[in-house]
Design a protein around this motif. Structure first.
Motif, PDB file in Angstrom:
ATOM      1  N   PRO A  30      37.628  22.783  40.148  1.00 41.43           N
ATOM      2  CA  PRO A  30      36.312  22.793  40.806  1.00 41.43           C
ATOM      3  C   PRO A  30      35.642  21.417  40.732  1.00 41.43           C
ATOM      4  O   PRO A  30      35.823  20.671  39.761  1.00 41.43           O
ATOM      5  CB  PRO A  30      35.508  23.818  40.002  1.00 41.43           C
ATOM      6  CG  PRO A  30      36.510  24.628  39.262  1.00 41.43           C
ATOM      7  CD  PRO A  30      37.702  23.745  39.046  1.00 41.43           C
ATOM      8  N   ALA A  31      34.863  21.103  41.739  1.00 40.37           N
ATOM      9  CA  ALA A  31      34.197  19.799  41.831  1.00 40.37           C
ATOM     10  C   ALA A  31      33.305  19.524  40.627  1.00 40.37           C
ATOM     11  O   ALA A  31      33.268  18.399  40.122  1.00 40.37           O
ATOM     12  CB  ALA A  31      33.392  19.714  43.125  1.00 40.37           C
ATOM     13  N   SER A  32      32.582  20.529  40.139  1.00 38.59           N
ATOM     14  CA  SER A  32      31.686  20.306  39.001  1.00 38.59           C
ATOM     15  C   SER A  32      32.464  19.965  37.733  1.00 38.59           C
ATOM     16  O   SER A  32      32.051  19.086  36.964  1.00 38.59           O
ATOM     17  CB  SER A  32      30.803  21.533  38.762  1.00 38.59           C
ATOM     18  OG  SER A  32      31.612  22.672  38.501  1.00 38.59           O
ATOM     19  N   THR A  33      33.579  20.619  37.529  1.00 40.36           N
ATOM     20  CA  THR A  33      34.429  20.321  36.372  1.00 40.36           C
ATOM     21  C   THR A  33      35.001  18.910  36.497  1.00 40.36           C
ATOM     22  O   THR A  33      35.003  18.131  35.537  1.00 40.36           O
ATOM     23  CB  THR A  33      35.573  21.346  36.269  1.00 40.36           C
ATOM     24  OG1 THR A  33      35.012  22.648  36.134  1.00 40.36           O
ATOM     25  CG2 THR A  33      36.493  21.058  35.106  1.00 40.36           C
ATOM     26  N   LEU A  34      35.473  18.592  37.683  1.00 38.91           N
ATOM     27  CA  LEU A  34      36.046  17.270  37.928  1.00 38.91           C
ATOM     28  C   LEU A  34      35.002  16.180  37.694  1.00 38.91           C
ATOM     29  O   LEU A  34      35.288  15.158  37.063  1.00 38.91           O
ATOM     30  CB  LEU A  34      36.591  17.182  39.354  1.00 38.91           C
ATOM     31  CG  LEU A  34      37.189  15.837  39.746  1.00 38.91           C
ATOM     32  CD1 LEU A  34      38.396  15.501  38.878  1.00 38.91           C
ATOM     33  CD2 LEU A  34      37.570  15.855  41.214  1.00 38.91           C
TER      34      LEU A  34
END
Length: 108
Positions: free
Chosen positions: A45-49
């Motif tokens: 996911p973008a937030s994790t990345l």
């Protein structure tokens, strides 16, 4: 490279996802990769990345550059090589080391 800098870099890489992100960036080369390409490649996911990229940038192993609307993340290959040199500086009991650089990497 000094001990403090090496510890910061190693701490950033001492997490599975950050290590995968860094390896993907190294594989992408000096031109770098966008977060969307990284997210798709790593299926994250973008937030994790975003969290992991921030940690890698703070460690100095990765740089961030804006090009218009796009962000590009690039591995700092000189810093990576500096870390490797620091880690292997005293190998082979001070004798010439027989370990060759990784083949196929023209920037190493």
């Amino acid at each position: 490279m000094d001990e403090k800098t090496a510890v910061i870099a190693l701490a950033a890489l001492a997490q599975g996802m950050r290590l995968r992100v860094f390896r993907a960036l190294v594989g992408g080369g000096p031109q770098g990769l966008t977060p969307s390409v990284l997210a798709a490649t790593l299926d994250v996911p973008a937030s994790t990345l975003s969290f992991h990229l921030k940690e890698l940038v703070n460690s100095g192993l990765v740089s961030q550059e804006r090009d218009g609307r796009h962000l590009f993340y690039r591995p700092d290959l000189a810093r990576m090589n500096g870390l490797m040199a620091y880690l292997t500086a005293h190998c082979c009991q001070g004798e010439a080391c027989e370990i060759a650089p990784a083949s196929g990497c023209s920037t190493c």
